[in-house]
Design a protein around this motif. Structure first.
Motif, PDB file in Angstrom:
ATOM      1  N   ASP A   1      -4.343  16.587  -2.762  1.00  0.00           N
ATOM      2  CA  ASP A   1      -3.772  15.460  -3.489  1.00  0.00           C
ATOM      3  C   ASP A   1      -4.741  14.279  -3.502  1.00  0.00           C
ATOM      4  O   ASP A   1      -5.537  14.097  -2.574  1.00  0.00           O
TER       5      ASP A   1
ATOM      6  N   ASP B   1      -6.033  18.596 -11.441  1.00  0.00           N
ATOM      7  CA  ASP B   1      -5.971  17.422 -10.563  1.00  0.00           C
ATOM      8  C   ASP B   1      -4.540  17.119 -10.159  1.00  0.00           C
ATOM      9  O   ASP B   1      -3.599  17.282 -10.954  1.00  0.00           O
ATOM     10  N   ARG B   2      -4.383  16.665  -8.909  1.00  0.00           N
ATOM     11  CA  ARG B   2      -3.064  16.330  -8.368  1.00  0.00           C
ATOM     12  C   ARG B   2      -3.083  14.858  -7.969  1.00  0.00           C
ATOM     13  O   ARG B   2      -3.159  14.525  -6.798  1.00  0.00           O
ATOM     14  N   TRP B   3      -3.038  13.999  -8.985  1.00  0.00           N
ATOM     15  CA  TRP B   3      -3.173  12.568  -8.766  1.00  0.00           C
ATOM     16  C   TRP B   3      -1.818  11.884  -8.677  1.00  0.00           C
ATOM     17  O   TRP B   3      -0.886  12.205  -9.429  1.00  0.00           O
ATOM     18  N   THR B   4      -1.736  10.920  -7.777  1.00  0.00           N
ATOM     19  CA  THR B   4      -0.646   9.945  -7.771  1.00  0.00           C
ATOM     20  C   THR B   4      -1.277   8.598  -8.107  1.00  0.00           C
ATOM     21  O   THR B   4      -2.129   8.113  -7.354  1.00  0.00           O
TER      22      THR B   4
ATOM     23  N   ASP C   1      -6.101  16.564   3.495  1.00  0.00           N
ATOM     24  CA  ASP C   1      -5.050  16.970   2.560  1.00  0.00           C
ATOM     25  C   ASP C   1      -4.711  15.886   1.540  1.00  0.00           C
ATOM     26  O   ASP C   1      -3.872  16.115   0.658  1.00  0.00           O
ATOM     27  N   VAL C   2      -5.370  14.727   1.628  1.00  0.00           N
ATOM     28  CA  VAL C   2      -5.178  13.697   0.601  1.00  0.00           C
ATOM     29  C   VAL C   2      -6.416  12.797   0.570  1.00  0.00           C
ATOM     30  O   VAL C   2      -6.954  12.425   1.614  1.00  0.00           O
TER      31      VAL C   2
ATOM     32  N   ARG D   1       3.821   9.446   3.499  1.00  0.00           N
ATOM     33  CA  ARG D   1       3.551  10.894   3.519  1.00  0.00           C
ATOM     34  C   ARG D   1       2.762  11.354   4.732  1.00  0.00           C
ATOM     35  O   ARG D   1       2.847  12.512   5.131  1.00  0.00           O
TER      36      ARG D   1
END
Length: 255
Positions: A217, A110-113, A192-193, A128
């Motif tokens: 993301d 996972d690519r979490w912010t 992409d997010v 972004r």
């Protein structure tokens, strides 16, 4: 004096499961829905729709209906009603059982912010840009209205009433969602997010699995703080035995 119905604060799958389980056990139940969705999935048993009028209105309802227990099975982000329920029940000397489903946890792919609220999520996207899959619900769409640097696929159950971002498409849809469909949706729209709230549960988790598989993301909004309650459980099936103990006077650690 004969006790009145158990009040289930609902609008979630857990609330519907609680109501069904209690009705099946012969326990009188009234499920309360906020009325924010035009065609809600109705639970079994009696249903009321609409607000109570704050803490005082909810306390009055509990007292007037001789409600013996309140079950808070609302959405994890329904912070106001949970706070109102805790305060109103305390004033009415009635116990609360809260159903608090576990939140999602990121895995190795996972690519979490993580962000604290919707405003912070909007700031992250404004900085972004990109092609955004927005799944936070129609009440939060307005926070993204001024963002010109991104395109949004906005998935909602009912059409949003707030201002919308200049570049967007509305997708009217209701879960649950399967992995194949979520993966195809993100590919077809070149997402992409993903922006979402940490609601937990399985009904909408597929989008996170798809995002991880596709290297997309995720901007994840943390849950708000929850009020203290007498008893908290993670699943709907845990409510009935606790409730039956309370009604029978076998619990001594609640009011």
């Amino acid at each position: 004096m004969t006790p009145g119905p158990v009040l289930v604060l609902g609008g979630t799958g857990e609330a519907r499961a609680v109501a069904a389980d209690l009705v099946d056990a012969g326990i009188d139940v009234v499920s309360s829905l906020a009325g924010r969705v035009s065609r809600p999935r109705l639970p079994v048993g009696a249903v009321r729709v609409g607000g109570f009028g704050g803490v005082e209105g909810l306390r009055t309802w509990i007292t007037d209906h001789r409600c013996p227990v309140v079950v808070d099975a609302t959405h994890p982000f329904a912070q106001q009603i949970s706070q109102n329920a805790a305060r109103a029940a305390e004033q009415a000397s009635v116990p609360v059982i809260a159903v608090r489903r576990p939140g999602w946890e990121p895995g190795p792919d996972d690519r979490w912010t993580m962000v604290d609220d919707i405003a912070a999520a909007a700031d992250t996207i404004a900085a972004r840009g990109g092609r955004v899959f927005l799944t936070t619900g129609r009440q939060d769409v307005g926070a993204f209205a001024g963002i010109e640097s991104a395109w949004f696929l906005i998935r909602v159950v009912d059409p949003p009433t707030a201002d919308l971002p200049p570049h967007h498409e509305i997708l009217a849809s209701r879960g649950p969602y399967d992995l194949d469909s979520e993966r195809d949706l993100m590919r077809q729209n070149a997402i992409d997010v993903v922006v979402t709230k940490n609601s937990g549960g399985e009904l909408t988790r597929a989008k996170l699995i798809a995002a991880a598989e596709l290297g997309i993301d995720v901007v994840m909004v943390r849950r708000p703080a929850v009020p203290h309650v007498d008893l908290a459980v993670a699943t709907a099936c845990e409510v009935r035995p606790l409730l039956q103990d309370l009604l029978a006077g076998r619990r001594t650690d609640a009011r």
